[in-house]
Design an enzyme around this catalytic site. Structure first.
Site, PDB file in Angstrom:
ATOM      1  N   ASP A 155       0.814  -1.208   0.000  1.00  0.00           N
ATOM      2  CA  ASP A 155       0.000   0.000   0.000  1.00  0.00           C
ATOM      3  C   ASP A 155       0.854   1.267   0.000  1.00  0.00           C
ATOM      4  O   ASP A 155       0.387   2.322  -0.426  1.00  0.00           O
ATOM      5  CB  ASP A 155      -0.921   0.017   1.220  1.00  0.00           C
ATOM      6  CG  ASP A 155      -2.071  -0.965   1.085  1.00  0.00           C
ATOM      7  OD1 ASP A 155      -2.364  -1.370  -0.051  1.00  0.00           O
ATOM      8  OD2 ASP A 155      -2.668  -1.342   2.110  1.00  0.00           O
TER       9      ASP A 155
ATOM     10  N   HIS B 195      -9.685  -1.349  -2.754  1.00  0.00           N
ATOM     11  CA  HIS B 195      -8.488  -1.569  -3.578  1.00  0.00           C
ATOM     12  C   HIS B 195      -8.765  -2.553  -4.699  1.00  0.00           C
ATOM     13  O   HIS B 195      -9.453  -3.563  -4.502  1.00  0.00           O
ATOM     14  CB  HIS B 195      -7.342  -2.105  -2.718  1.00  0.00           C
ATOM     15  CG  HIS B 195      -6.815  -1.111  -1.729  1.00  0.00           C
ATOM     16  ND1 HIS B 195      -5.784  -1.392  -0.869  1.00  0.00           N
ATOM     17  CD2 HIS B 195      -7.180   0.183  -1.476  1.00  0.00           C
ATOM     18  CE1 HIS B 195      -5.528  -0.331  -0.126  1.00  0.00           C
ATOM     19  NE2 HIS B 195      -6.368   0.634  -0.476  1.00  0.00           N
TER      20      HIS B 195
ATOM     21  N   ASP C  49      -6.753  -4.696  -5.865  1.00  0.00           N
ATOM     22  CA  ASP C  49      -6.147  -6.012  -5.633  1.00  0.00           C
ATOM     23  C   ASP C  49      -7.030  -6.918  -4.797  1.00  0.00           C
ATOM     24  O   ASP C  49      -6.687  -8.084  -4.567  1.00  0.00           O
ATOM     25  CB  ASP C  49      -4.750  -5.884  -5.013  1.00  0.00           C
ATOM     26  CG  ASP C  49      -4.739  -5.274  -3.611  1.00  0.00           C
ATOM     27  OD1 ASP C  49      -5.832  -4.971  -3.072  1.00  0.00           O
ATOM     28  OD2 ASP C  49      -3.635  -5.089  -3.058  1.00  0.00           O
TER      29      ASP C  49
ATOM     30  N   CYS D 123      -0.708  -7.704   0.161  1.00  0.00           N
ATOM     31  CA  CYS D 123      -0.627  -6.369   0.759  1.00  0.00           C
ATOM     32  C   CYS D 123       0.614  -6.215   1.628  1.00  0.00           C
ATOM     33  O   CYS D 123       1.110  -5.106   1.799  1.00  0.00           O
ATOM     34  CB  CYS D 123      -1.869  -6.097   1.599  1.00  0.00           C
ATOM     35  SG  CYS D 123      -3.381  -6.039   0.640  1.00  0.00           S
TER      36      CYS D 123
END
Length: 631
Positions: free
Chosen positions: A320, A440, A442, A613
């Site tokens: 991130d 997000h 992802d 992440c």
């Protein structure tokens, strides 16, 4: 001058270095004595092929004749030829070449031309406080290698250049984007004073006429909103009416550079190095995860860099915080880390620990520094190379998570979006991610390499695929098998209970509609078909108006070539195997991929995971040259 009275014809003779061109209409021809009639449609053009060694060492003689062939008068033209040429690597071969055509024009494509300039955003100088571009000096030979060479060639009699100076100059609009250093013969480092840049628009060349003068050009700014990346430099030969006059250009030669863009690398590029944060103390410890990760990296033959808890200030979410990319010129390529405006515990990590020799740094901050979850770079991805309706994207397309186009809501800050768009070679595409609590990209998509078709697959989280799998297992008599769910790590629900939960089913119909909206968009904007997409079983649950994963999100995986590190989903065990893991293996192993499910207790608690992440991958640059792109 006017021709002599009574003149009817003329002839021209010149010294050997001069070439005479007679420009005339087809109907006008010379006499048998090579004399030309005096006619308005005739022009005489002279050119010189060699630089003069002395003033007036080339002459042109024009003789005028009357109708009887008698010579009436002679006119002499005295010529001095000097060379003033500004040259760069316009052919993008890695070497400066002279006599380029249209040097003032920069064009894209494999047949294009124009020089490339790097932003000098690494830190080669020991002890420097920031990037090399922040230092108004050249301190090391390595620093010079990050710059582009520009040669100013001046040849001819010194008396001419004493009277007519040569000035190197940059337009005011470009001056704050570049800096130029002069390296005179015999000069040693450091080169302490730039001759062009934010504080200086022009430079008078000393000792003109002695051949090549070498200049080193560094970029100070990446393409961005209001700056296309193009910068120009010119060298002018000036005529001075008197000593203090500004001068009038007699001749100007101009070259153009384009500042190299920051380029993001997709999952299909070879992994070089994985960064991860170590958390050793208390319930947040990820030591078990690190052991699983080390085993995966041994299989993938990939380097691991572990950031200490002190370096990360206990902020584990390194994906991130930053994104790895690179910059490239014909003479040099180096990685550049893009630091997000997220600015939590890892906010200084990229600048303090990654920025270094041949490792650059760039960041963008919104005005006021108001950020949301969508400003984190888990909300940033890039596709592999694609072709869309006949248009090639050989470096892929950047994906940014956003609200729906017509809706308000959280959005990645304009400073970052403008920067990514201005790079011009990866055509950003905004997808719909704001339906998720964290928001997000992802969390619902990723790309993996494949041996067939386009060379990759798009993986999408799929509630429909999960419900289909659970119904199959229920029909096979395994309805009592349990799935761990929730944030506490202790709640379990059987397949029967999940399938009977109408509220959960409603939540996942909503999630599936959101994912399907993206599916249609990605098929259209990435040129994909259904055969290019793999649905990965996943369930979500609404928390208020936005969704979280019901169990660890398997799409949120780490891609290291053919080796995948996938969050362990803690799914229903059927026949001694987790049926979710088994289904994912059935989907991905035929593509030549190896699946490793990593058990990370902490990630299971928060339902996001260290696997993606909590890791960040630096990958090999594209072999394709970005200047061959046709935006």
């Amino acid at each position: 001058r006017s021709t002599p009275r009574g003149a009817a014809s003329f002839e021209v003779h010149a010294t050997p270095a001069v070439t005479v061109h007679i420009i005339h209409s087809p109907g006008t021809q010379p006499s048998s004595e090579s004399r030309w009639p005096l006619h308005p449609d005739i022009e005489v053009l002279v050119t010189i092929d060699a630089t003069s060694r002395a003033v007036d060492d080339n002459q042109v003689k024009i003789s005028y004749y009357d109708t009887e062939g008698r010579e009436l008068a002679v006119a002499w033209l005295y010529l001095t030829c000097v060379e003033v040429s500004l040259d760069v690597d316009w052919s993008r071969s890695g070497r400066v070449k002279s006599k380029g055509k249209d040097k003032a024009k920069w064009t894209w494509g494999p047949d294009g031309q124009g020089a490339v300039l790097l932003v000098n955003c690494d830190r080669d100088s020991p002890g420097a406080g920031g990037t090399d571009s922040a230092q108004a000096a050249v301190r090391t030979p390595a620093d010079l290698q990050d710059m582009s060479v520009m040669l100013l060639r001046t040849q001819g009699p010194s008396a001419i250049f004493a009277e007519y100076p040569v000035v190197l100059h940059v337009p005011e609009r470009d001056a704050d984007k570049v800096r130029v250093f002069h390296a005179p013969r015999g000069a040693t480092l450091p080169l302490s004073r730039p001759v062009l840049g934010p504080e200086q628009l022009s430079y008078v060349l000393e000792h003109a006429g002695l051949g090549d003068s070498t200049f080193y050009v560094e970029g100070l700014a990446f393409p961005d909103r209001g700056f296309s990346g193009l910068v120009s430099f010119s060298a002018s030969l000036l005529e001075l009416p008197h000593k203090d006059a500004p001068g009038t250009p007699i001749f100007t030669d101009t070259v153009v550079f384009r500042v190299a863009p920051w380029i993001m690398t997709p999952n299909t590029q070879q992994p070089l190095e994985v960064f991860v944060c170590s958390i050793k103390q208390g319930s947040d410890s990820n030591e078990a995860f690190l052991e699983g990760l080390r085993a995966l990296l041994r299989k993938a033959n990939c380097r691991l860099t572990v950031c200490s808890e002190q370096e990360s200030r206990s902020d584990r979410w390194i994906q991130d915080e930053l994104e790895f990319g690179y910059v490239e010129a014909p003479h040099k390529t180096f990685p550049v880390v893009f630091d997000s405006p997220r600015n939590r515990g890892l906010k200084d990590f990229a600048f303090k620990k990654i920025l270094g020799p041949d490792f650059g740094y760039v960041t963008r901050e919104p005005p006021g520094k108001n950020v949301t979850s969508l400003d984190s770079f888990g909300n940033l991805d890039v596709s592999p190379p694609v072709m869309v309706r006949g248009k090639e994207y050989p470096l892929g397309r950047i994906l940014i998570g956003s609200p729906l186009p017509w809706a308000s809501g959280r959005r990645m800050c304009r400073a970052v979006r403008d920067f990514l768009s201005a790079q011009a070679v990866q055509a950003p595409l905004e997808v719909y991610s704001e339906w998720l609590s964290v928001g997000h990209v992802d969390e619902f998509l990723t790309f993996v390499p494949a041996l067939d078709r386009k060379g990759f697959r798009l993986l999408l989280a799929s509630p429909n695929a999960c419900y289909k799998l659970f119904r199959e297992k229920q029909q096979q008599g395994h309805g009592e098998a349990t799935q761990f769910i929730g944030m506490k790590g202790s709640e379990q629900k059987s397949i029967d209970e999940i399938l009977a939960d109408e509220s959960l089913r409603s939540d996942n119909r909503h999630a599936q509609r959101c994912i399907d909206w993206n599916r249609d968009l990605l098929k259209q904007e990435l040129g994909l078909s259904e055969q290019d997409i793999v649905d990965i079983p996943q369930l979500f649950i609404l928390r208020g108006s936005r969704a979280d994963a019901l169990f660890p999100d398997m799409v949120n995986m780490l891609v290291l070539g053919r080796h995948l590190g996938i969050p362990k989903p803690f799914g229903p065990v059927v026949g001694g195997r987790c049926c979710l893991e088994q289904r994912v293996r059935e989907l991905l192993e035929p593509l030549g991929l190896s699946c490793t499910f990593i058990d990370d207790f902490f990630s299971y608690h928060v339902l996001s995971g260290d696997v993606h992440c909590g890791t960040n991958v630096r990958r090999k640059p594209f072999a394709f040259k970005w200047w061959h792109v046709v935006p």
